[in-house]
Write a protein that holds these residues in place. Sequence first.
Motif, mmCIF file in Angstrom:
data_model
loop_
_atom_site.group_PDB
_atom_site.id
_atom_site.type_symbol
_atom_site.label_atom_id
_atom_site.label_comp_id
_atom_site.label_asym_id
_atom_site.label_seq_id
_atom_site.Cartn_x
_atom_site.Cartn_y
_atom_site.Cartn_z
ATOM 1 N N ARG A 182 -0.583 12.173 2.051
ATOM 2 C CA ARG A 182 -1.063 11.422 0.810
ATOM 3 C C ARG A 182 -1.140 9.896 1.097
ATOM 4 O O ARG A 182 -1.884 9.227 0.542
ATOM 5 N N GLN A 183 -0.031 9.484 1.695
ATOM 6 C CA GLN A 183 -0.086 8.022 2.262
ATOM 7 C C GLN A 183 -1.394 7.572 2.890
ATOM 8 O O GLN A 183 -1.895 6.473 2.379
ATOM 9 N N ILE A 209 10.240 -1.243 -9.126
ATOM 10 C CA ILE A 209 9.779 -2.858 -9.111
ATOM 11 C C ILE A 209 8.511 -2.856 -7.908
ATOM 12 O O ILE A 209 7.654 -3.567 -8.435
ATOM 13 N N ARG A 210 8.565 -2.200 -6.931
ATOM 14 C CA ARG A 210 7.284 -2.223 -5.834
ATOM 15 C C ARG A 210 6.229 -1.664 -6.726
ATOM 16 O O ARG A 210 5.134 -2.284 -6.486
ATOM 17 N N GLY A 211 6.264 -0.591 -7.155
ATOM 18 C CA GLY A 211 5.246 -0.084 -8.078
ATOM 19 C C GLY A 211 4.589 -1.096 -8.815
ATOM 20 O O GLY A 211 3.275 -0.856 -8.999
ATOM 21 N N ARG A 212 5.444 -1.675 -9.605
ATOM 22 C CA ARG A 212 4.690 -2.571 -10.539
ATOM 23 C C ARG A 212 4.188 -3.974 -9.853
ATOM 24 O O ARG A 212 3.100 -4.232 -10.277
ATOM 25 N N ARG A 213 4.872 -4.311 -8.740
ATOM 26 C CA ARG A 213 4.251 -5.430 -8.030
ATOM 27 C C ARG A 213 2.599 -5.046 -7.533
ATOM 28 O O ARG A 213 1.837 -5.708 -7.447
ATOM 29 N N GLN A 214 2.894 -3.707 -6.915
ATOM 30 C CA GLN A 214 1.433 -3.354 -6.534
ATOM 31 C C GLN A 214 0.324 -3.186 -7.465
ATOM 32 O O GLN A 214 -0.737 -3.447 -7.309
ATOM 33 N N PHE A 255 0.706 -1.073 0.023
ATOM 34 C CA PHE A 255 0.059 0.003 0.191
ATOM 35 C C PHE A 255 0.915 1.303 0.061
ATOM 36 O O PHE A 255 0.315 2.340 0.022
ATOM 37 N N GLN A 256 2.017 1.256 -0.039
ATOM 38 C CA GLN A 256 2.978 2.399 -0.022
ATOM 39 C C GLN A 256 2.727 3.339 -1.252
ATOM 40 O O GLN A 256 3.110 2.673 -2.206
ATOM 41 N N ILE A 257 2.964 4.573 -1.008
ATOM 42 C CA ILE A 257 3.032 5.389 -2.293
ATOM 43 C C ILE A 257 4.421 5.606 -2.707
ATOM 44 O O ILE A 257 5.264 5.300 -1.653
ATOM 45 N N PRO A 258 4.877 6.161 -3.752
ATOM 46 C CA PRO A 258 6.339 6.260 -4.075
ATOM 47 C C PRO A 258 7.086 7.071 -3.316
ATOM 48 O O PRO A 258 8.281 6.584 -2.801
ATOM 49 N N GLU A 259 6.754 8.280 -2.589
ATOM 50 C CA GLU A 259 7.539 9.147 -1.806
ATOM 51 C C GLU A 259 7.790 8.177 -0.422
ATOM 52 O O GLU A 259 8.810 8.080 0.045
ATOM 53 N N TYR A 260 6.719 7.592 0.043
ATOM 54 C CA TYR A 260 6.875 7.003 1.386
ATOM 55 C C TYR A 260 7.806 5.701 1.073
ATOM 56 O O TYR A 260 8.771 5.467 1.925
ATOM 57 N N CYS A 261 7.830 5.075 0.010
ATOM 58 C CA CYS A 261 8.346 3.697 -0.487
ATOM 59 C C CYS A 261 9.847 4.307 -0.650
ATOM 60 O O CYS A 261 10.694 3.503 -0.138
ATOM 61 N N ARG A 262 10.141 5.403 -1.127
ATOM 62 C CA ARG A 262 11.284 5.898 -1.584
ATOM 63 C C ARG A 262 12.322 5.959 -0.212
ATOM 64 O O ARG A 262 13.379 5.807 -0.213
ATOM 65 N N GLU A 263 11.498 6.734 0.811
ATOM 66 C CA GLU A 263 12.299 6.845 2.101
ATOM 67 C C GLU A 263 12.767 5.680 2.743
ATOM 68 O O GLU A 263 13.548 5.672 3.465
ATOM 69 N N ILE A 264 11.775 4.637 2.966
ATOM 70 C CA ILE A 264 11.885 3.360 3.275
ATOM 71 C C ILE A 264 13.280 2.606 2.789
ATOM 72 O O ILE A 264 14.146 2.332 3.554
#
Length: 281
Positions: A184-185, A146-151, A118-127
């Motif tokens: 946004r998240q 890659i995570r976005g494609r999986r989502q 469920f992570q948005i790109p900004e959140y995911c990038r920081e992780i």
Amino acid sequence: MIPRRRLGHELRRLREAAGLQLVDAARRLECSPSKVSRLENGQGLPKLRDVRDLLDLYDVRDHRLRTRLQNLATASQDEGWWSDHPEAWPPNLGSYISLESAASGMQWFSGFAISGLFQIPEYCREIFRNNYPSAPDSEIDQLVEIRGRRQRYVLDRLGDLSVTAVIDECALHRVVHSQGAMRRQLASLLDVAEHDRVDLRIFPYSNGYNLGIQCNYVIFTFDNDTDQDTVYQELSGGDRFSAQESEVKKYQDIFTNLLSKCPDQKSSLDLIGKVLRTNYE
């Protein structure tokens, strides 16, 4: 991995139903019996032509069955789109995505951060930036892609897949990236939860400690006899998979207990909305 295993299971079943030995199939393919054995064990990469020849040999006339098995052969060729990944990515990525892309159900607990699904790109990038501090920006960008494609793939499958997710309340309050990113998240979480195949719950602070919040984990379930239910644990010392029945049942019991102590979905979404309004507006 899973398409190959399913295809191999079906090819073995059809060969045995036809009363043929491995050598008979190998003769038709003009190959060694070991190659046919590898195909049946899901270890060989099947060629569409070979699958067609075997279906002819086994006198399979059911058009729907032929189409399904040929589609599995094609899907097997497509497996591994993620193989060209950054060095930072865990080595078991392929196993995880294979399970994620074929499961009929996912039960997911995430304690310290919003679930990756469920992570948005900004959140995911920081992780990722914090998990892999020495990785160059290009690798971080690739990890996020890659995570976005999986989502997108998983969300597109929600007609065939059901997701039950429990997120600890602390993940709603922990600021990742920025106040704006968290706004946004959480709004994105509320949007995803509108899908009727997603059951999203929040485990609130008020419920105290529960055994289920010791680590992040996902339980993958399947509605066929070929694939085994599997639990994935995300541990600080290394990720771990187990398809052992007793282990899977243990985590299913833990998850069921955890879920029973969460408010229902409406109340959980109300809690997300409250945190969103109080902390991030």
